[in-house]
Design a protein around this motif. Structure first.
Motif, PDB file in Angstrom:
ATOM      1  N   PHE A  29      35.433 -26.983 -16.194  1.00 13.22           N
ATOM      2  CA  PHE A  29      36.416 -26.085 -16.797  1.00 13.22           C
ATOM      3  C   PHE A  29      35.758 -24.929 -17.534  1.00 13.22           C
ATOM      4  CE2 PHE A  29      40.181 -24.553 -18.568  1.00 13.22           C
ATOM      5  CZ  PHE A  29      40.144 -24.521 -19.948  1.00 13.22           C
ATOM      6  N   ARG A  30      34.751 -25.230 -18.346  1.00 13.36           N
ATOM      7  CA  ARG A  30      34.169 -24.204 -19.198  1.00 13.36           C
ATOM      8  C   ARG A  30      32.782 -24.635 -19.654  1.00 13.36           C
ATOM      9  NH1 ARG A  30      37.709 -24.391 -23.313  1.00 13.36           N
ATOM     10  NH2 ARG A  30      36.357 -25.667 -24.631  1.00 13.36           N
ATOM     11  N   TYR A 103      40.079 -29.528 -18.339  1.00 14.22           N
ATOM     12  CA  TYR A 103      40.726 -28.741 -19.386  1.00 14.22           C
ATOM     13  C   TYR A 103      41.269 -29.607 -20.511  1.00 14.22           C
ATOM     14  CZ  TYR A 103      45.362 -29.965 -17.475  1.00 14.22           C
ATOM     15  OH  TYR A 103      46.474 -30.630 -17.060  1.00 14.22           O
ATOM     16  N   TRP A 104      41.525 -30.871 -20.228  1.00 12.02           N
ATOM     17  CA  TRP A 104      42.093 -31.742 -21.244  1.00 12.02           C
ATOM     18  C   TRP A 104      41.010 -32.434 -22.081  1.00 12.02           C
ATOM     19  CZ3 TRP A 104      42.587 -32.736 -15.985  1.00 12.02           C
ATOM     20  CH2 TRP A 104      41.863 -33.832 -15.491  1.00 12.02           C
TER      21      TRP A 104
END
Length: 122
Positions: A29-30, A103-104
């Protein structure tokens, strides 16, 4: 999964320069913080430089003014520009990325590059 590929190490004379790169690939995600570590023979691994997602940087005192860490977020790549190299900079250099895989996820996980040898010698 996340894969990191380092490049740019080699043999250089004292006073010379090298640029290391570490590119991340895979599904995630990041990327939060990115960092470079090094480990010389017979010594513990030490932190060289860090850069966070906002762009702030920190350096070990031994490399301040000579090394510059930067990142290209679009390419998921971190760089280490090393100038005025000294024999005591000889080590295996490792990149370390704090990666948020989904993302979670509330925090990231550390991933390491395979290491690249930097040798400073005349």
């Amino acid at each position: 999964q996340v894969q990191l590929v380092e490049s740019g190490g080699g043999l250089v004379q004292p006073g010379g320069s090298l640029r290391l790169s570490c590119a991340a690939s895979g599904t995630f995600f990041r990327i939060n913080a990115m960092a470079w570590y090094r480990q010389a023979p017979g010594k513990q691994r030490e932190l060289v430089a860090t850069i966070i997602s906002g762009g702030s940087t920190n350096y070990a005192d031994s490399v301040k003014g000579r090394f510059t860490i930067s990142r290209d977020s679009a390419k998921n790549t971190v760089y280490l520009q090393m100038n005025s190299l000294k024999p005591e900079d000889t080590a295996v250099y490792y990149c370390n990325l704090d990666v948020v895989q989904r993302y979670w996820h509330s925090s990231g996980s550390p991933f390491w590059g395979q290491g690249t040898q930097v040798t400073v010698s005349s």
